[in-house]
Design a protein around this motif. Structure first.
Motif, PDB file in Angstrom:
ATOM      1  N   ASP A   1       7.746   5.827 -12.816  1.00  0.00           N
ATOM      2  CA  ASP A   1       8.069   7.259 -11.995  1.00  0.00           C
ATOM      3  C   ASP A   1       8.656   7.118 -10.714  1.00  0.00           C
ATOM      4  N   PHE A   2       8.541   5.922 -10.026  1.00  0.00           N
ATOM      5  CA  PHE A   2       9.163   5.867  -8.472  1.00  0.00           C
ATOM      6  C   PHE A   2      10.168   4.792  -8.315  1.00  0.00           C
TER       7      PHE A   2
ATOM      8  N   ILE B   1      11.415  12.231 -18.768  1.00  0.00           N
ATOM      9  CA  ILE B   1      10.557  11.588 -17.590  1.00  0.00           C
ATOM     10  C   ILE B   1      11.462  10.932 -16.622  1.00  0.00           C
ATOM     11  N   PHE B   2      12.429  10.236 -16.962  1.00  0.00           N
ATOM     12  CA  PHE B   2      13.428   9.418 -16.095  1.00  0.00           C
ATOM     13  C   PHE B   2      14.131  10.431 -15.169  1.00  0.00           C
TER      14      PHE B   2
ATOM     15  N   SER C   1      12.842   3.778 -11.222  1.00  0.00           N
ATOM     16  CA  SER C   1      13.504   4.977 -11.875  1.00  0.00           C
ATOM     17  C   SER C   1      14.904   4.880 -11.901  1.00  0.00           C
TER      18      SER C   1
ATOM     19  N   THR D   1       8.311  -2.270  -9.529  1.00  0.00           N
ATOM     20  CA  THR D   1       7.075  -1.457  -8.601  1.00  0.00           C
ATOM     21  C   THR D   1       6.499  -2.454  -7.936  1.00  0.00           C
TER      22      THR D   1
ATOM     23  N   SER E   1      -1.469   7.372  -5.927  1.00  0.00           N
ATOM     24  CA  SER E   1      -0.451   8.024  -6.402  1.00  0.00           C
ATOM     25  C   SER E   1      -0.613   9.348  -6.956  1.00  0.00           C
TER      26      SER E   1
ATOM     27  N   ARG F   1       7.428  20.179 -11.360  1.00  0.00           N
ATOM     28  CA  ARG F   1       7.946  18.934 -11.588  1.00  0.00           C
ATOM     29  C   ARG F   1       6.883  18.033 -12.184  1.00  0.00           C
TER      30      ARG F   1
ATOM     31  N   ASN G   1      11.353  13.358 -11.886  1.00  0.00           N
ATOM     32  CA  ASN G   1      10.066  12.566 -11.518  1.00  0.00           C
ATOM     33  C   ASN G   1       8.860  13.346 -11.030  1.00  0.00           C
TER      34      ASN G   1
ATOM     35  N   CYS H   1       2.493   4.787 -16.846  1.00  0.00           N
ATOM     36  CA  CYS H   1       3.773   5.490 -16.058  1.00  0.00           C
ATOM     37  C   CYS H   1       4.107   5.459 -14.709  1.00  0.00           C
TER      38      CYS H   1
ATOM     39  N   HIS I   1       7.432  16.758 -16.168  1.00  0.00           N
ATOM     40  CA  HIS I   1       7.332  15.254 -16.414  1.00  0.00           C
ATOM     41  C   HIS I   1       6.468  14.838 -17.226  1.00  0.00           C
TER      42      HIS I   1
ATOM     43  N   ASP J   1       5.601  13.634  -5.433  1.00  0.00           N
ATOM     44  CA  ASP J   1       4.470  13.129  -4.948  1.00  0.00           C
ATOM     45  C   ASP J   1       4.394  13.367  -3.448  1.00  0.00           C
TER      46      ASP J   1
END
Length: 426
Positions: free
Chosen positions: A83-84, A147-148, A88, A56, A67, A164, A151, A79, A168, A154
């Motif tokens: 998440d991104f 959670i994976f 991910s 990240t 975010s 979502r 996502n 997290c 999540h 965003d």
């Protein structure tokens, strides 16, 4: 006769064996419960947290400043590194490794509880409570993998959050409850099973009661979780329950990081301390792998040693009943009686009928030469080869003759002779 029954049982088992003609092999595998826990937490910190932070910070550094987590909760928690993309894309694999090791740790912990239960050091009520807590904790760790897969979307706006985000965040809320249960179940086991009393370093350290630290730790984790979960729900509801401000978010972020250190950092430090300085005092679980001659477990649970011993006793009794039934049937034939003893097992009546027919053929073969196959009477002299059934029949007849048994003649010619003798007597 009893030996013959056992030989037949052994042949039957060998015919369905997964490992035929293999001797019994035992392999003892020592498993350190604390070592499994240390390995699982190391995989979490290095494989999940470490890789997530590196990816990240290199590829998505802007997420640390803006975010969807900041817009929902007012700050970034751990997290944000999960998440991104590209984190991910990689973290599901590393978390899978962590999850497998955690499942082994839960299994080892459960086996250790069963051992304490069998030794009478842990009550059945406490065992059932701890087992239920462990099953719930396993479930929360498994659900956390969602959670994976889902996502948060965003969009870069502060509009209404979609489903979502809810899907999540829900596994994370559930995992927090599971982590509280994990701390309490570990302390309850140590206290009520006598594990803390067995480990002197857990009783007191340089005059300080160490076990009281564990209870304070459990209470602290529970209180922080009670503050965190409602705060998170209020965040995804866009502060519908109570208003928030910058100071509120700052305090929430502090509690969030304290909770993360307590549930993920303290257990790792404790395991490292025990394995480094007190490894000789820790319990080791030994699992015995056994390949049994002529049989397999077929999905059954072996259970405690007492259960295995009871099963062997039942098998011995079953074989003894079969031997008694066969002896009784042989006595009926040798005495010439027409009565048939009742089978010890009503469900095996068809099998007993077949055995009686075979014994009847044996009696006719011994008493009436006309009904005796030539290869049974003259086989040895002319070198004939016996089949399995004929060999068994011949061996039984020879054994009966050696004991001086007299066989009743069931042939038609013998029956006519018997009727003629009765008429002369009349």
């Amino acid at each position: 006769m009893d030996q013959e029954i056992r030989d037949e049982e052994k042949k039957r088992m060998c015919s369905t064996a997964c490992f035929p003609d293999n001797p019994e092999l035992d392999e003892n595998i020592p498993i350190g419960v604390e070592c499994l826990r240390f390995t699982a937490y190391m995989c979490w910190w290095i494989g999940v947290v470490g890789i997530g932070i590196i990816l990240t910070k290199i590829y998505r550094p802007e997420k640390e400043r803006d975010s969807i987590l900041i817009r929902a909760f007012g700050y970034n928690n751990i997290c944000v590194y999960f998440d991104f993309p590209p984190a991910s894309y990689v973290l599901p694999m590393t978390y899978a490794v962590t999850l497998v090791i955690l499942m082994f740790w839960f299994l080892a912990f459960h086996l250790r509880m069963r051992r304490k239960l069998s030794e009478g050091e842990l009550s059945e009520r406490m065992f059932n409570l701890l087992r239920g807590m462990k099953l719930f904790e396993m479930l929360t760790f498994i659900i956390f993998s969602t959670i994976f897969a889902v996502n948060p979307d965003d969009t870069g706006t502060d509009e209404d959050f979609n489903e979502r985000l809810y899907i999540h965040v829900a596994p994370w809320f559930l995992l927090q409850i599971g982590l509280v249960s994990l701390t309490w179940s570990s302390c309850l086991y140590g206290h009520y099973s006598g594990y803390w009393d067995e480990c002197e370093f857990l009783t007191e350290f340089r005059g300080f009661p160490v076990r009281w630290i564990a209870w304070v730790y459990c209470v602290l984790v529970g209180v922080i979780a009670m503050l965190k979960i409602p705060q998170g729900i209020n965040g995804i509801m866009q502060s519908a329950a109570w208003p928030t401000n910058a100071e509120y978010f700052k305090a929430a972020r502090t509690f969030d990081w304290i909770f993360f250190v307590l549930v993920a950092g303290v257990p790792l430090f404790k395991s490292l301390l025990f394995l480094t300085y007190y490894k000789a005092d820790l319990h080791v679980l030994v699992i015995t792998l056994r390949v049994r001659h002529g049989g397999s477990l077929r999905g059954r649970s072996v259970g405690r040693p007492a259960d295995v011993e009871n099963k062997m006793t039942r098998d011995e009794a079953r074989l003894g009943k079969r031997a008694e039934t066969k002896e009784a049937e042989m006595d009926v034939i040798t005495k010439g009686s027409s009565a048939t003893p009742r089978a010890s097992n009503p469900r095996a009546s068809e099998k007993n009928v077949g055995e009686r027919e075979a014994l009847g053929k044996l009696a006719r073969a011994v008493s009436d030469p006309l009904h005796t196959p030539s290869h049974l009477l003259e086989g040895r002299s002319r070198g004939a080869t016996f089949s399995t059934a004929d060999a068994d029949l011949f061996s039984r007849s020879e054994g009966a003759r050696s004991r001086g048994a007299k066989f009743t003649d069931f042939s038609d010619g013998a029956k006519d002779t018997k009727d003629a003798k009765e008429e002369e007597n009349i």
